[in-house]
Design an enzyme around this catalytic site. Structure first.
Site, PDB file in Angstrom:
ATOM      1  N   PHE A   1       9.338  19.135  31.692  1.00  0.00           N
ATOM      2  CA  PHE A   1       9.357  20.694  31.419  1.00  0.00           C
ATOM      3  C   PHE A   1       8.070  20.864  31.019  1.00  0.00           C
ATOM      4  O   PHE A   1       7.101  19.700  30.739  1.00  0.00           O
ATOM      5  CB  PHE A   1      10.302  20.726  30.315  1.00  0.00           C
ATOM      6  CG  PHE A   1      11.439  22.031  30.481  1.00  0.00           C
ATOM      7  CD1 PHE A   1      12.030  21.756  31.627  1.00  0.00           C
ATOM      8  CD2 PHE A   1      11.617  22.851  29.588  1.00  0.00           C
ATOM      9  CE1 PHE A   1      13.079  22.743  31.953  1.00  0.00           C
ATOM     10  CE2 PHE A   1      12.451  23.888  29.834  1.00  0.00           C
ATOM     11  CZ  PHE A   1      13.117  23.814  30.918  1.00  0.00           C
TER      12      PHE A   1
ATOM     13  N   HIS B   1       8.938  34.261  27.248  1.00  0.00           N
ATOM     14  CA  HIS B   1       9.014  33.483  28.363  1.00  0.00           C
ATOM     15  C   HIS B   1       8.313  33.893  29.610  1.00  0.00           C
ATOM     16  O   HIS B   1       8.553  34.951  29.904  1.00  0.00           O
ATOM     17  CB  HIS B   1      10.523  33.029  28.401  1.00  0.00           C
ATOM     18  CG  HIS B   1      10.837  31.788  29.324  1.00  0.00           C
ATOM     19  ND1 HIS B   1      10.711  31.825  30.844  1.00  0.00           N
ATOM     20  CD2 HIS B   1      11.704  30.680  28.941  1.00  0.00           C
ATOM     21  CE1 HIS B   1      10.830  30.621  31.112  1.00  0.00           C
ATOM     22  NE2 HIS B   1      11.619  29.916  30.143  1.00  0.00           N
TER      23      HIS B   1
END
Lengths: 615, 245
Positions: free
Chosen positions: A124, A239
């Site tokens: 990630f 995001h």
């Protein structure tokens, strides 16, 4: 004074507000500590926003790459947070996350496995190693269902579809919560000795958001009104990848797991633009060619990470720039392509809910064509200021954990650090509140005047003759926050934003919801508006105060980080004449933690190897 | 842009009727968007449940033109333009108000199920499970508790036998526990006697409505029925019991 003896009263030692990952984990701990506790939540049990978390939870289990260690997780977290994190919280988080994840397995969670049968971990953004324990792209569902199915046998009560309105105090101490049942519209009084807030953020202050209707900052506002301080509230995470089309799903989250599993970002010239946006600080650890990125993806441990996996603030700003400069996709985003990178069957296996979501909602087959994505309001790094060990706020008896608490993530959160935050600090809040209850010697009373005020304010919305439509006021507020306190900010815009908010505040004072109080979404919406207003003002005022760009807070008029910015946290609190903002000087970092966070990655990896060989 | 007509149930458990609303529909809209638009423009107090608006939380279940569906995943262009859209709350559960039904019965069923009980960890402190052994459990754990399967199940919907059968949702919860490689509890007697595995007559209706495409009947209910049969109706065991008492 009105007689409130007919109001339903329920007594617990501890009330937990919010039933997401943090609230449920806190409740489980309260039961383990022998406390009588009750969870109050706006929705049905199991529906909280945690369910939307997709990618995974970060913990240095070292199953997928044995080189991982809490020190490296800690270093990643501090660097991701631009060093504004509370040092001790980042330390506790990195150290305790593995144990909390393993505990979930003990309670029935079924994570994806490595070949040797252990919990598998995925890559990630911002994490040095594959570190996210996950279940496909529905890790949040696994977390909430595990806590729910375990929790219902631990003895705490769950008061569902019940909205908390006001925290009640006896002198300085928390003594209860005024709330109402959504189904009947009736008020209920919870008498308690401590309250744990686990209410999440306030993404619903913006139009384009990954957050559900519940995310109206209730805990932030209730805590603020009760005298707790808000910290780092200027840092809102946008995001990088939300859906941009069709309009009705604009903002819905597209997991970072798409990029972790090989997805790349392209502009309308088919250029892999992230190579042009690598910050100097991360250049040494980021691939500088497609060839190297591909080697990394294929498991070459000598290769550096692809630039698509830079931290979320960097990727979101890069996308915004591409779109602004005319290189965006047809619907104002950029392309996220996994179709040309990963075989169709593997995409369906690893990202089933993304496949489903695009197919059903956008009529796009992500195994055949690229997705269109753009930034979406996602997460509050800031929140209630808490003690790093007990999670207690400045108000005795008031605790906070999860997204509504500040400190762990600093100026920017790494993906995967939220779910681990919930379980690590949820547990600590449960312990902290239980210890507080044990130490409390005086008996607490409910202040009837506070109850009367709370009820009067809530019912006036139904009783007044006429007034503004709550849905339209909310829409107005979202437009203002998007225009003036969005992903990039300037002093002029923020000041305009405050003027506009002052106008909307007057509308909120006169909001009218028609109908009765029984399951009335218009009334419920109107009640949430006052929380949204407090949080919106706090974000805007804090954003004005921080005259630099750092992490999730980008000022066009003050580009780049300013070393002065590391010397303080912005604190917002309720003063006698309204909202007050100040800079709170930061303590000197603990020496050992500072050394770890500032070490070169090679030195730190060598140190971990040495430690393991010696011990 | 086209105008569409919606007939929506307004009322509670004792009384109510369908009210008609007409609104403009824009491209990409789902039924939940339409409900929200009606709230903003025409009926601010119209009650409905929703949360994630992305098919992940299972809150917004209603019956749309007779079929139990998630309103957030039902695109307006999937309903023929000549048809009105009729929306009512889930039939087998008491109505609280408008589109909101009281689903607390489901939470009671879950509480009756014996919880997960893991075997001890390996010597190194780890639990080991192999991916191929958990694939089937993970299929069941995709469940978002939308209760569409509970709504369509004949035993619950048409026969009203809620006291005899936990319903498909909790059969897959039971299956996810029974097939969990680490679990050591025995739920077979309860599955037969308390949870009512015999009530299901495998019509696959639950499987058909599952938005997560979980093969509820074939992968969960039938295997559980088989486990019950193996335990209670094995002919050799039966004979043994007959002879030796």
């Amino acid at each position: 004074m009105t007689d409130f003896s007919d109001i339903q009263t329920i007594e617990h030692d501890i009330i937990i507000i919010g039933a997401g990952g943090a609230g449920l984990r806190a409740a489980i701990e309260c039961s383990a500590q022998g406390k009588n506790s009750g969870v109050v939540c706006k929705s049905l049990l199991g529906k909280a926003h945690t369910v939307m978390a997709e990618g995974g939870m970060a913990a240095s289990l070292g199953n997928a790459d044995p080189r991982d260690h809490w020190k490296i997780h800690f270093r990643d977290t501090m660097r991701g947070g631009k060093f504004l994190n509370q040092w001790r919280m980042a330390e506790i988080h990195a150290k305790e996350a593995p144990e909390r994840v393993n505990e979930l397995e003990e309670w029935g969670a079924v994570f994806d496995r490595t070949k040797s049968g252990l919990i598998n971990q995925r890559n990630f953004g911002g994490h040095r190693y594959p570190r996210l324990a996950h279940v496909g792209d529905r890790t949040g569902l696994e977390l909430i269902r595990t806590l729910q199915d375990h929790g219902i046998h631990q003895g705490f009560d769950v008061h569902m579809e019940c909205t908390a309105l006001t925290l009640l105090k006896d002198g300085d101490n928390i003594s209860g919560v005024l709330a109402y049942w959504r189904d009947s519209g009736r008020f209920v009084l919870f008498k308690c000795k401590a309250v744990i807030l686990a209410t999440g953020g306030a993404g619903k202050a913006w139009h384009v958001t990954s957050n559900s209707w519940e995310y109206t900052g209730d805990g932030l506002a209730m805590g603020y009104n009760a005298g707790a301080e808000l910290m780092d509230i200027e840092f809102v995470q946008f995001h990088p990848t939300g859906m941009v089309w069709p309009p009705s799903v604009k903002g819905t989250l597209v997991t970072e797991g798409v990029r972790g599993d090989g997805g790349i970002l392209l502009n309308n010239k088919n250029e892999r633009f992230m190579f042009d946006y690598i910050p100097e600080k991360f250049a040494a650890e980021t691939a500088d060619s497609e060839e190297e990125s591909n080697r990394w993806l294929n498991g070459d441990t000598g290769a550096r990470r692809p630039p698509e996996l830079l931290t979320r603030d960097v990727v979101a700003r890069a996308i915004t720039t591409e779109v602004k400069e005319g290189r965006g996709s047809p619907h104002g985003g950029v392309f996220l392509d996994i179709a040309s990178r990963v075989p169709a069957e593997l995409i369906k296996k690893k990202l089933p809910s993304m496949y489903h979501q695009f197919k059903e909602l956008a009529e796009v087959d992500i195994t055949k064509e690229p997705m269109e994505v753009g930034p979406t309001t996602h997460y509050f790094m800031g929140g209630l200021r808490v003690d790093h060990e007990t999670q207690e706020t400045a108000v005795p008896g008031l605790f906070a954990c999860g997204e509504c608490a500040a400190g762990l993530h600093g100026a920017n959160r790494l993906g995967g650090n939220s779910l681990s935050d919930l379980i690590v600090f949820g547990k600590l809040a449960g312990t902290g509140a239980s210890q507080y209850v044990d130490s409390l010697s005086k008996s607490l009373a409910i202040n009837q005047e506070q109850v009367a005020t709370g009820i009067r304010e809530a019912t006036s919305i139904l009783n007044r003759e006429s007034g503004k439509n709550p849905y339209l006021i909310h829409d107005d507020l979202q437009t203002v926050m998007g225009n003036y306190a969005g992903i990039v900010r300037t002093e002029d815009d923020l000041k305009k934003g405050l003027t506009e908010l002052a106008r909307i505040k007057k509308d909120i004072e006169q909001v009218k919801a028609p109908g009765a109080s029984q399951f009335n979404p218009g009334w419920n919406e109107a009640l949430d508006l006052s929380s949204l207003m407090i949080v919106s003002e706090a974000v805007t005022m804090a954003a004005l105060e921080r005259k630099e760009s750092r992490g999730g807070h980008s000022r066009l008029d003050y580009p780049g980080e300013d070393s002065e910015g590391l010397k303080y946290n912005v604190i917002v609190s309720k003063g006698e004449n309204g909202m007050e903002v100040r800079r709170e000087p930061r303590d000197t970092p603990p020496q050992e933690l500072s050394r770890i966070a500032n070490a070169s990655i090679d030195d730190l990896e060598a140190e971990v190897v040495r430690e393991r060989n010696n011990g | 842009m086209a105008k569409r007509t919606f007939n929506i149930w307004r009322g509670d458990n004792s009384k109510g009727k369908f009210e008609s609303y007409e609104i403009e529909i824009s491209p990409g809209m789902v039924v939940l968007d339409a409900i929200h638009k009606i709230q903003v423009e025409l009926a601010p107090d119209l009650a409905c449940r929703w949360n994630c608006k992305a098919g992940k939380c299972g809150s917004c279940s209603v019956e749309i033109n007779g079929f139990p569906k998630l309103s957030c995943m039902t695109r307006m262009n999937s309903i023929p333009e000549e048809n009105d859209v009729t929306i009512r709350p889930l039939k087998p559960f008491p109505v609280i108000k408008d589109l909101v039904s009281d689903v607390s019965w489901n939470y009671e069923q879950n509480k009756k199920i014996a919880p997960f009980k893991p075997k001890p960890r390996d010597a190194d402190g780890n639990h080991r499970m192999y991916q191929e052994d958990i694939d089937r459990v993970q299929e069941f754990r995709k469940c978002i508790e939308c209760y569409l399967c509970q709504t369509i199940c004949h035993v619950i919907r048409d026969q009203g036998q809620k006291e005899k059968f936990v319903g498909p949702r909790f059969m897959i919860r039971l299956a996810s526990l029974e097939m969990h490689p680490l679990d050591v509890a025995d739920r077979i007697p309860a599955i037969k006697n308390d949870h009512g595995s015999g009530m299901c007559n495998i019509t696959h209706c639950c499987t058909d409505v599952c938005p997560e495409h979980i093969r509820i009947t074939d992968n969960a209910i039938i295997p559980l029925k088989e486990r019950v049969v193996d335990r209670y109706y094995d002919p050799i065991l039966w004979l043994k019991r007959k002879i030796f008492g």
